[in-house]
Design a protein around this motif. Structure first.
Motif, PDB file in Angstrom:
ATOM      1  N   LYS A   1       0.811  -1.209   0.000  1.00 29.69           N
ATOM      2  CA  LYS A   1       0.000   0.000   0.000  1.00 29.69           C
ATOM      3  C   LYS A   1       0.851   1.269   0.000  1.00 29.69           C
TER       4      LYS A   1
ATOM      5  N   ILE B   1       0.929  -0.941  -5.068  1.00 33.96           N
ATOM      6  CA  ILE B   1      -0.485  -1.263  -5.320  1.00 33.96           C
ATOM      7  C   ILE B   1      -1.024  -0.465  -6.515  1.00 33.96           C
TER       8      ILE B   1
ATOM      9  N   SER C   1      -4.602 -10.287   4.200  1.00 34.56           N
ATOM     10  CA  SER C   1      -5.160  -8.932   4.015  1.00 34.56           C
ATOM     11  C   SER C   1      -4.590  -8.305   2.762  1.00 34.56           C
ATOM     12  N   ASN C   2      -3.307  -8.520   2.516  1.00 31.22           N
ATOM     13  CA  ASN C   2      -2.703  -7.952   1.308  1.00 31.22           C
ATOM     14  C   ASN C   2      -3.263  -8.597   0.052  1.00 31.22           C
TER      15      ASN C   2
ATOM     16  N   GLU D   1      -6.459  -6.972  -0.734  1.00 27.51           N
ATOM     17  CA  GLU D   1      -6.260  -5.660  -1.378  1.00 27.51           C
ATOM     18  C   GLU D   1      -5.996  -5.836  -2.874  1.00 27.51           C
TER      19      GLU D   1
END
Ligand code: M6R
Length: 365
Positions: free
Chosen positions: A259, A263, A287-288, A291
Motif C-alpha cells: 500500500k 499497489i 489482508s494484502n 487488497e
C-alpha cells in the motif's frame, strides 16, 4: 550430462532433494538430533555482538533469509548488504567481529573485495561457498561448504537451496552457543530439517500444474512477487529468477509495503505471485491478497492446503505445497519459485541456461 533433462537448470532443480540431503548429512548429527558443524570455527558465536553478511544476487537473498534465522533463533543482530555497496560504504566493523560471505562460485569480485575489507578491519571471516578451491574459500578464515556439486545453469538453483540449508544449520549452532535455543527446540528444528529433502521432492510433483500456469505468466509484461518474513526475500529471489531467464519485468516486495506504492500497478494484466506458507504472519498476508483481489489483480498463491482454505480467495492458480515447519519453508518453497521461472522461460523459447547479458561468475566489478 543433462541426463533426461532438456536444460541444466531443470536437472539442477530436480537434483535438490539429493544435494540438500547430502549437505544436511554433513552438518547434522542425526543420532543425537543436533547440528554438528564439521571442524571448529575460529570464533565464538556466543561472544559476538553483531554479524555482518555480504553477497551478491541470489546468494544475497540467501543471506537475507538467514538474517531472520540468526535474529530469531540466536538473537544475534545481523547487518546485511549487497557486496557492491558494502565494499565502498566502508562500514565500521568491530575488531574480532564476524563477517559472513556467501558465494556459489567463490570468485565474485565484489564479494571477494568485501571479504578483504572485513579482514583488513580485523574481522573473522566465514565463507559459505560451493567451489572449495575458489579464491574466497582460500582467503576466508573459515569455510562452510555447500555440497551442491557443480552448478552449470546461469540461474542459481541448487546452490541457493544448499546455501539456505547451511545457513540454517549455522543459525542453530549460533543459537546453541548463545543460549537462546533449548536442546529440545534444537531437536525439533533438526527433525524439521531432515524432512526437507522429501518435502522438496514432493514440491517437484507440482511441476505439471506449474507448467500450465507458466503460460499465463508468460503473457505478462510485469509480475509482482509478495511475501512477509522469510517469504519476503523469497519474493525477491522469485522475481530475480523470472527476470533473468524470461526477461519479464518482475519485482519482489514485502507484502506490507504494497500500500506504500506498488499497489498502484495492480490491474488484471499484472499477475501477483504470493508466497505464503501458513505461518504466524499468514493472516497479515491474506489482508494484502484481499487488497490485490479488490483491484482486479490476479493472484497466484504458493502456499499450503490449510492456508489456501483459510484465505478463501479466488486465485488464478494455487500451487499447493506440502505442510512444513515454518522455519524450513524457504528451502522447500525455493522449488516452485524456480519452476515458475523455468517453465515461463522455456514456454517463451528463451535460452534458460545461457540468458543474454549474464555470466555464471561475475569476476568484474
Ligand atoms: O557465484 P556467486 O554466488 O557469488 O554469484 C552471485 C550472483 O552473481 C548470482 O547469484 C546471480 O545473481 C545468479 N545469476 C542468480 O541466479
Amino acid at each position: 550430462e543433462k541426463g533426461n533433462h532438456r536444460h541444466f537448470m531443470a536437472k539442477e532443480i530436480h537434483e535438490q532433494p539429493e544435494v540438500v540431503g547430502r549437505t544436511l548429512a554433513h552438518y547434522v548429527d542425526l543420532a543425537n538430533g543436533r547440528v554438528a558443524l564439521p571442524g571448529d570455527l575460529p570464533f565464538d558465536f556466543g561472544k559476538l555482538s553483531r554479524l555482518s553478511i555480504t553477497a551478491c544476487g541470489t546468494a544475497y537473498y540467501a543471506g537475507l533469509v538467514a538474517k531472520y534465522w540468526f535474529e530469531t533463533l540466536a538473537r544475534l543482530p545481523v547487518e546485511i548488504d549487497v557486496a557492491s555497496e558494502a565494499r565502498y560504504r566502508e562500514p565500521p566493523l568491530d575488531r574480532d567481529g564476524l563477517t559472513l560471505v556467501i558465494s556459489q562460485s567463490g570468485e565474485t569480485a565484489d564479494t571477494l573485495a568485501s571479504l578483504r575489507y572485513a579482514k583488513a578491519q580485523g574481522q573473522h571471516t566465514l565463507a559459505v561457498v560451493n567451489v572449495p578451491t575458489s579464491t574466497i574459500a582460500r582467503e576466508a578464515s573459515a569455510v562452510v561448504p555447500t555440497l551442491a556439486g557443480p552448478e552449470i545453469g546461469v540461474a542459481s538453483t541448487k546452490a541457493f537451496s544448499c546455501q539456505l540449508t547451511v545457513l540454517l544449520c549455522l543459525a542453530i549452532a549460533a543459537g546453541r552457543a548463545r543460549g537462546t535455543l533449548s536442546a529440545e527446540r534444537e531437536r525439533e528444528l533438526v527433525d524439521a530439517l531432515i524432512t526437507v529433502p522429501g518435502l522438496m521432492a514432493e514440491a517437484t510433483k507440482r511441476e505439471g500444474e506449474i507448467e500450465i500456469l507458466a503460460r499465463e505468466v508468460s503473457k505478462a509484461r510485469d509480475v509482482l512477487y509478495l511475501g512477509r518474513g522469510t517469504s519476503y526475500p523469497m519474493a525477491l529471489e522469485g522475481a530475480l529468477k523470472l527476470k533473468e531467464i524470461s526477461y519479464i519485468h518482475a519485482e519482489g516486495y514485502a507484502a506490507g509495503e504494497l500500500k506504500h506504492g506498488p499497489i498502484a500497478l495492480i490491474d488484471e494484466s499484472v499477475p501477483v505471485i504470493v508466497i505464503a506458507p501458513h505461518d504466524a504472519i499468514f493472516e497479515k498476508t491474506v489482508s494484502n491478497m484481499q487488497e490485490v483481489a479488490a483491484r482486479g489483480g490476479r493472484i497466484i498463491l504458493i502456499g499450503d492446503a490449510k492456508g489456501a482454505a483459510a484465505a478463501g480467495l479466488e486465485t488464478l492458480a494455487t500451487v499447493t505445497m506440502p505442510d512444513c515447519d515454518a522455519v524450513v519453508a524457504p528451502i522447500v518453497y525455493a522449488v516452485p519459485i524456480q519452476l515458475i521461472a523455468y517453465h515461463t522461460a522455456v514456454f517463451m523459447g528463451k535460452d534458460v541456461d545461457q540468458p543474454r547479458n549474464l555470466a555464471k561468475s561475475v569476476t568484474v566489478e
